[in-house]
Design an enzyme around this catalytic site. Structure first.
Site, PDB file in Angstrom:
ATOM      1  N   LYS A 118       0.834  -1.206   0.000  1.00 59.60           N
ATOM      2  CA  LYS A 118       0.000   0.000   0.000  1.00 59.60           C
ATOM      3  C   LYS A 118       0.871   1.260   0.000  1.00 59.60           C
ATOM      4  CE  LYS A 118      -3.691  -2.211   2.688  1.00 59.60           C
ATOM      5  NZ  LYS A 118      -4.796  -2.552   1.818  1.00 59.60           N
ATOM      6  N   GLU A 202      -3.153   6.354   8.759  1.00 54.71           N
ATOM      7  CA  GLU A 202      -4.032   7.178   7.928  1.00 54.71           C
ATOM      8  C   GLU A 202      -5.053   7.846   8.829  1.00 54.71           C
ATOM      9  OE1 GLU A 202      -6.098   4.895   4.951  1.00 54.71           O
ATOM     10  OE2 GLU A 202      -4.379   4.889   3.617  1.00 54.71           O
ATOM     11  N   HIS A 237     -14.724  -5.022   7.737  1.00 57.14           N
ATOM     12  CA  HIS A 237     -14.007  -4.283   6.691  1.00 57.14           C
ATOM     13  C   HIS A 237     -14.008  -5.032   5.365  1.00 57.14           C
ATOM     14  CE1 HIS A 237     -12.711  -1.164   9.340  1.00 57.14           C
ATOM     15  NE2 HIS A 237     -11.983  -1.969  10.090  1.00 57.14           N
ATOM     16  N   ARG A 294      -5.868  -7.590 -10.076  1.00 55.33           N
ATOM     17  CA  ARG A 294      -6.469  -8.876 -10.455  1.00 55.33           C
ATOM     18  C   ARG A 294      -7.939  -8.661 -10.790  1.00 55.33           C
ATOM     19  NH1 ARG A 294      -9.619  -9.162  -5.856  1.00 55.33           N
ATOM     20  NH2 ARG A 294      -8.592  -8.452  -3.961  1.00 55.33           N
TER      21      ARG A 294
END
Ligand code: ADP
Length: 500
Positions: A118, A202, A237, A294
């Site tokens: 990430k 974040e 999530h 993907r």
């Protein structure tokens, strides 16, 4: 690049079957590799050739690279489609496929590598004008510095694993007093799940929507987007209901998000099908989250509204063809919704359920698509993701797609395991879903097991028993199995699930 003559599908279940169907339409024979747990699976029967490559645990079969490559050599396979999960985002696997002289139906190993982290993904995307969630640009190695950044951003913050996936290694920190404890947990969870304890911070967006953009790129530098998918209805999530288009964005936001997604793809020289994920706050500011390199579980909703077969495009791209359409050729038509039918008990924290599909009768009719990998009488194996099927409905507008979904859920007859069907029906009828005011906190804010109507059909149990008897299934008239206790613990499941 030459035309592909034979495809090995390095996957199982619904996605293996879905890929094989398109290959057959393109007159390309397919090879299934399967584990001992999947001997009777539809994808094994459907393939032109099938080879058992090992025991049920993924490490001995679906993740066993050498065995898969050996089958390719022996059966004259020239291309591998990895589906999602398993080896699909494994850069080393993509490289080995290439080194073996085979075509990997997906992006380059380099693109997978960059977007698999990430943090590396954000650094690559930073070259373009892409909005990012405020946070730390690098992995945290100095906690005091990280705490300073956290208080500048303002609590709550989110600690995330750079190598993360499947919602693992993610921790919300409400205030500075919790910081150290949550940081320890996130690092050890990331280390255990991904063998990489790098984490970053974040800002925690408190009422976010998860909106993602489908992209396609070819080997000639063309990249287009195929609009958005709204994926905010999640538990743990992780997505459970997806739709296209999103009720929450304007044509202007769509165009801007689409541009950003194409630029993210461009930042890593992307080709193949990919998905760029964004999070959007209450003021409709959106931020880049990550890119999945993907085919995505929820790709059918995009296929329904664009008329594009994404697997066919992936194969054509891998063969070296330029994209058959430009951005302006793509039109968004109608509305599609997908629900994921998991063997899970929504009344018990969505814990995975196991058992035999004593009754399994799918819905049908106008505007209904079911992508599944099971038939009546099969067991849901404990070793893999417990998704039974994806139920997709299509209508000229959102209201029609919702009505069709409720009708299709009511027709779906499953006994033997608990499923997410009753929960998804609850979602379809909920005001917050209908009026579009939902966000990723939908489950926490609106759902309680007491609100579930577990009889999905008008008289679900009676109808299921009748159909079961008509089909002369061994379970005829035994709906009581639905309530058999589940003896498996959550931790065992967590260890065995793979992240999508
Ligand atoms: P993973 O790769 O583990 O699935 P993602 O980065 O894709 O992780 O995030 C998964 C989900 O977690 C998102 O759809 C969203 O619900 C939530 N999430 C991620 N980042 C944030 C954030 N900064 N603020 C609030 N929620 C977030």
């Amino acid at each position: 690049m030459p035309a592909i003559r034979k495809i090995l599908v390095a996957n199982r279940g619904e996605i293996a079957l879905r890929i094989m169907r398109t290959a057959r339409e393109m007159n390309i024979p397919t090879v299934a590799v399967f584990s001992e747990a999947d001997r009777t699976s539809p994808h094994v029967r459907y393939a032109d050739e099938a080879v058992c490559i090992g025991a049920a645990p993924s490490s001995e079969s679906y993740l066993h690279v050498d065995k898969i490559l050996k089958v390719c050599r022996e059966l004259g396979v020239d291309a591998i489609h990895p589906g999602y999960g398993f080896l699909s985002e494994n850069a080393a696997f993509a490289q080995k496929v290439k080194d073996a002289g085979l075509i990997f139906i997906g992006p380059s190993p380099e693109s997978i590598e960059v977007m698999g982290s990430k943090l590396a993904a954000k650094q690559a995307a930073a070259k373009y004008n892409i909005p990012m969630v405020p946070g730390t640009p690098d992995a945290i190695d100095d906690r005091d510095e990280a705490k300073r950044i956290a208080s500048t951003i303002g609590y709550p913050i989110l600690i995330k694993a750079s190598a993360g996936g499947g919602g693992k290694g993610m921790r919300v920190v409400e205030n500075e007093a919790e910081f150290d404890e949550q940081m320890d947990r996130a690092v050890s969870e990331a280390q255990a799940a991904f063998g990489d304890g790098s984490v970053f911070i974040e800002k925690y967006i408190t009422s976010p929507k998860h909106i993602e953009i489908q992209v396609l790129g070819d080997h000639h530098g063309n990249i287009v987007h195929l609009f958005e998918r709204e994926c905010s209805i999640q538990r743990r999530h992780q997505k459970v209901v997806e739709e296209a288009p999103s009720i929450s964005i304007t044509p202007e936001i769509r165009a801007e998000m689409g541009r950003c997604a194409v630029d993210v793809a461009r930042s890593c020289g992307y080709y193949g099908a990919g998905t760029v994920e964004f999070i959007m706050d209450e003021d409709r500011n959106f931020y880049f989250l990550e890119m999945n390199t993907r085919l995505q579980v929820e790709h059918p909703v995009t296929e329904m509204i664009t008329g594009v077969d994404l697997v066919q495009e992936m194969i054509r791209i891998a063969e070296g063809h330029p994209l058959a359409f430009a951005q302006d050729d793509l039109r968004l038509n109608g509305h599609a919704i997908e629900i994921r039918v998991y063997a899970e008990d929504a009344a018990n924290h969505f814990l995975p359920d196991i058992g035999t599909l004593h009754t399994y009768v799918k819905p049908d009719g106008n505007g209904v698509r079911v992508d599944d990998g099971f038939i009546q009488g099969m067991e849901i194996p404990i070793y893999y993701d417990p998704m039974i099927a994806k139920l997709i409905t299509y209508g000229e507008d959102r209201e029609t797609a919702i009505r069709k979904m409720i009708r299709a859920i009511d027709e779906y007859q499953i006994t033997g395991v608990q499923t997410t069907l009753p929960f998804c029906r609850f979602v379809m009828e909920h005001n917050a879903f209908v009026d579009g005011s939902f966000d990723t906190n939908f489950v926490a804010r609106h759902f309680h097991p007491d609100l579930l109507n577990t009889h999905t059909g008008r008289d679900g149990a009676a109808l299921a028993a009748l159909i079961s008897a008509m089909l002369d299934a061994p379970s005829a008239g035994r709906e009581s199995v639905q309530n058999e206790p589940v003896s498996i613990t959550a931790s065992k499941w967590r260890a065995r699930r793979y992240a999508l």
